[in-house]
Motif scaffolding. Sequence first.
Motif, PDB file in Angstrom:
ATOM      1  N   ALA A  15      -8.129  -0.292   3.165  1.00 44.90           N
ATOM      2  CA  ALA A  15      -7.147  -1.026   4.763  1.00 44.90           C
ATOM      3  C   ALA A  15      -7.546  -0.890   5.577  1.00 44.90           C
ATOM      4  O   ALA A  15      -7.190  -1.672   6.476  1.00 44.90           O
ATOM      5  N   ASP A  16      -8.199  -0.032   5.926  1.00 40.14           N
ATOM      6  CA  ASP A  16      -9.018   0.111   7.292  1.00 40.14           C
ATOM      7  C   ASP A  16     -10.010  -1.349   8.098  1.00 40.14           C
ATOM      8  O   ASP A  16      -9.343  -2.275   8.723  1.00 40.14           O
ATOM      9  N   GLN A  17     -10.424  -1.516   7.333  1.00 36.69           N
ATOM     10  CA  GLN A  17     -11.412  -2.832   6.719  1.00 36.69           C
ATOM     11  C   GLN A  17     -10.300  -4.542   6.804  1.00 36.69           C
ATOM     12  O   GLN A  17     -10.852  -5.432   7.888  1.00 36.69           O
ATOM     13  N   THR A  18      -9.482  -4.603   6.197  1.00 40.70           N
ATOM     14  CA  THR A  18      -8.716  -5.425   6.228  1.00 40.70           C
ATOM     15  C   THR A  18      -7.369  -5.972   6.653  1.00 40.70           C
ATOM     16  O   THR A  18      -6.782  -6.738   7.733  1.00 40.70           O
ATOM     17  N   LEU A  19      -7.042  -4.219   6.805  1.00 40.00           N
ATOM     18  CA  LEU A  19      -5.320  -4.902   7.317  1.00 40.00           C
ATOM     19  C   LEU A  19      -4.870  -3.995   9.222  1.00 40.00           C
ATOM     20  O   LEU A  19      -4.038  -4.610   9.531  1.00 40.00           O
ATOM     21  N   LEU A  20      -6.080  -3.303   9.097  1.00 39.00           N
ATOM     22  CA  LEU A  20      -5.570  -2.816  10.285  1.00 39.00           C
ATOM     23  C   LEU A  20      -5.400  -3.278  11.901  1.00 39.00           C
ATOM     24  O   LEU A  20      -6.111  -3.699  11.796  1.00 39.00           O
ATOM     25  N   LEU A  61       0.803  -1.081   0.073  1.00 40.79           N
ATOM     26  CA  LEU A  61       0.439  -0.039  -0.100  1.00 40.79           C
ATOM     27  C   LEU A  61       0.397   1.195   0.253  1.00 40.79           C
ATOM     28  O   LEU A  61       0.657   1.986  -0.199  1.00 40.79           O
ATOM     29  N   ASN A  62       1.969   1.070   0.871  1.00 38.33           N
ATOM     30  CA  ASN A  62       2.894   2.376   0.761  1.00 38.33           C
ATOM     31  C   ASN A  62       3.159   2.208  -0.667  1.00 38.33           C
ATOM     32  O   ASN A  62       3.837   3.612  -0.632  1.00 38.33           O
ATOM     33  N   ALA A  63       4.004   1.165  -0.940  1.00 33.90           N
ATOM     34  CA  ALA A  63       4.487   1.554  -2.331  1.00 33.90           C
ATOM     35  C   ALA A  63       3.038   1.564  -3.357  1.00 33.90           C
ATOM     36  O   ALA A  63       4.120   2.523  -4.522  1.00 33.90           O
ATOM     37  N   GLY A  64       2.363   1.613  -3.032  1.00 32.84           N
ATOM     38  CA  GLY A  64       1.260   1.633  -4.808  1.00 32.84           C
ATOM     39  C   GLY A  64       0.803   3.010  -4.319  1.00 32.84           C
ATOM     40  O   GLY A  64       0.582   3.521  -4.906  1.00 32.84           O
ATOM     41  N   MET A  65       0.266   3.744  -3.159  1.00 35.47           N
ATOM     42  CA  MET A  65      -0.491   5.155  -2.950  1.00 35.47           C
ATOM     43  C   MET A  65      -0.055   6.152  -3.940  1.00 35.47           C
ATOM     44  O   MET A  65      -0.545   7.073  -4.358  1.00 35.47           O
ATOM     45  N   PHE A 120      -9.015   1.926  -6.587  1.00 39.56           N
ATOM     46  CA  PHE A 120      -7.982   0.794  -6.747  1.00 39.56           C
ATOM     47  C   PHE A 120      -7.424   0.172  -4.881  1.00 39.56           C
ATOM     48  O   PHE A 120      -7.615   1.602  -3.910  1.00 39.56           O
ATOM     49  N   TRP A 121      -7.338  -0.801  -4.898  1.00 37.67           N
ATOM     50  CA  TRP A 121      -7.411  -1.624  -4.271  1.00 37.67           C
ATOM     51  C   TRP A 121      -6.948  -2.957  -4.936  1.00 37.67           C
ATOM     52  O   TRP A 121      -7.156  -3.874  -5.433  1.00 37.67           O
ATOM     53  N   ASP A 122      -6.257  -3.929  -3.840  1.00 33.56           N
ATOM     54  CA  ASP A 122      -6.265  -5.691  -3.748  1.00 33.56           C
ATOM     55  C   ASP A 122      -5.513  -5.615  -5.275  1.00 33.56           C
ATOM     56  O   ASP A 122      -4.984  -5.637  -5.955  1.00 33.56           O
ATOM     57  N   ASN A 123      -6.265  -6.337  -5.641  1.00 30.70           N
ATOM     58  CA  ASN A 123      -6.200  -7.067  -6.975  1.00 30.70           C
ATOM     59  C   ASN A 123      -6.141  -6.182  -8.791  1.00 30.70           C
ATOM     60  O   ASN A 123      -5.766  -7.160  -9.597  1.00 30.70           O
ATOM     61  N   ARG A 178      -0.583   8.185   6.915  1.00 27.61           N
ATOM     62  CA  ARG A 178       0.926   7.953   6.439  1.00 27.61           C
ATOM     63  C   ARG A 178      -0.073   7.510   4.705  1.00 27.61           C
ATOM     64  O   ARG A 178       0.908   7.919   4.275  1.00 27.61           O
ATOM     65  N   LEU A 179      -0.529   6.811   5.275  1.00 27.34           N
ATOM     66  CA  LEU A 179      -1.129   6.219   3.420  1.00 27.34           C
ATOM     67  C   LEU A 179      -1.692   7.713   2.251  1.00 27.34           C
ATOM     68  O   LEU A 179      -1.462   7.695   1.094  1.00 27.34           O
TER      69      LEU A 179
END
Length: 357
Positions: free
Chosen positions: A263-268, A135-139, A226-229, A280-281
């Motif tokens: 990101a909030d729903q699945t990774l936090l 995510l950091n690399a993709g934003m 803009f997410w995931d696959n 940060r994102l």
Amino acid sequence: MEGAVEVERVRGERATPTRELLRAVWGTYALDGEPRLGDASGTSGIRDLGGSSSLNLLARRAGRPVVVRVYLPWVDSTRLSDLQRIRGLLRDAGVPTPRVVPTADGRQMMPYDGRLVELEEYVEHDAEMDTWARLNAGMPTLGRVHSVLDGVDAADVTRYPGFANAVEAADARAVTSRGVTRIRSWGDNSADWARMCDEAEEIAEIVATAETASPPTRRQLVHGDFWDNNVLFCAGQVAAVIDLDFLGHRPRVDDLALTLFFADQTLLPALDERIPLLRRLVDWYDSGLDQPLAPEERAAIPAALARQQLWGFGHVVWLDEKPARNLVDVMVGEVRRTVAIARDLPAWRAAFAEVGA
């Protein structure tokens, strides 16, 4: 204020790879081998790559892997031509995007049974945008996408898709109300469902009040999912941005909020880390923009984030009852997390308005 164009469209179901469809595609595009689906491992025949809207099949042409994409019935030639043009603009500007592969006689798409089919290059990749590091690399790439699309025009059917995982700020209260009305009409709601309906109405009311006072700005064409696959990686770098099925004309912070929402729903891992990690994102996204986020845009992000899941109530209205109920089951947890943002919106707005905090 600019809003969505009212449209009457039939979404339709994801295409089924029938024998007749495969034969037509193989003949039109001169694909390799016999048109038959492989097994679940994909070791023989062609493979279904998944996707909630388009049918996406991995095949080969002249020995090279390609993707056959069969669109939903509502996607017409005007919208698909726009999407192909826009993908070309992104690619020319340095955003990695697969090229369209023409038919054997040079066309950019083919019609089949009320749908459109296109072929594009398959991008080799080893990961998708589903970790914090990626995510950091993709934003910054999302920021680059928005910078390229800023000022790009398109037809109404492209600017206002009939179906998307987004809801306009001006429509959120009405859309939520219609969805809640249908859920309550089933009459057998669990305590979780009943609480979710109450919380969704609370979110819609809070967000409507906040966004009426400070409406989102900088409307433009945005990616839409803009997410995931839809963001492929190879060796830690963005290899391709794909799937513009939900592209539309919205505030750019709405598109950013979608990525933050997932990101909030699945990774936090913990609620007390929400604001610093998500902010940060935002900073990484901002680093890819030609025109950085204005303070009022940063302050608008939390309301857009709280509003994000309300699109689901619009889908509850038009889905058949069984899939609608399945969607509601998913939405219970999502609404539970976002209502906390709405209830503490001033603190979230203050935190997100700080640049590089």
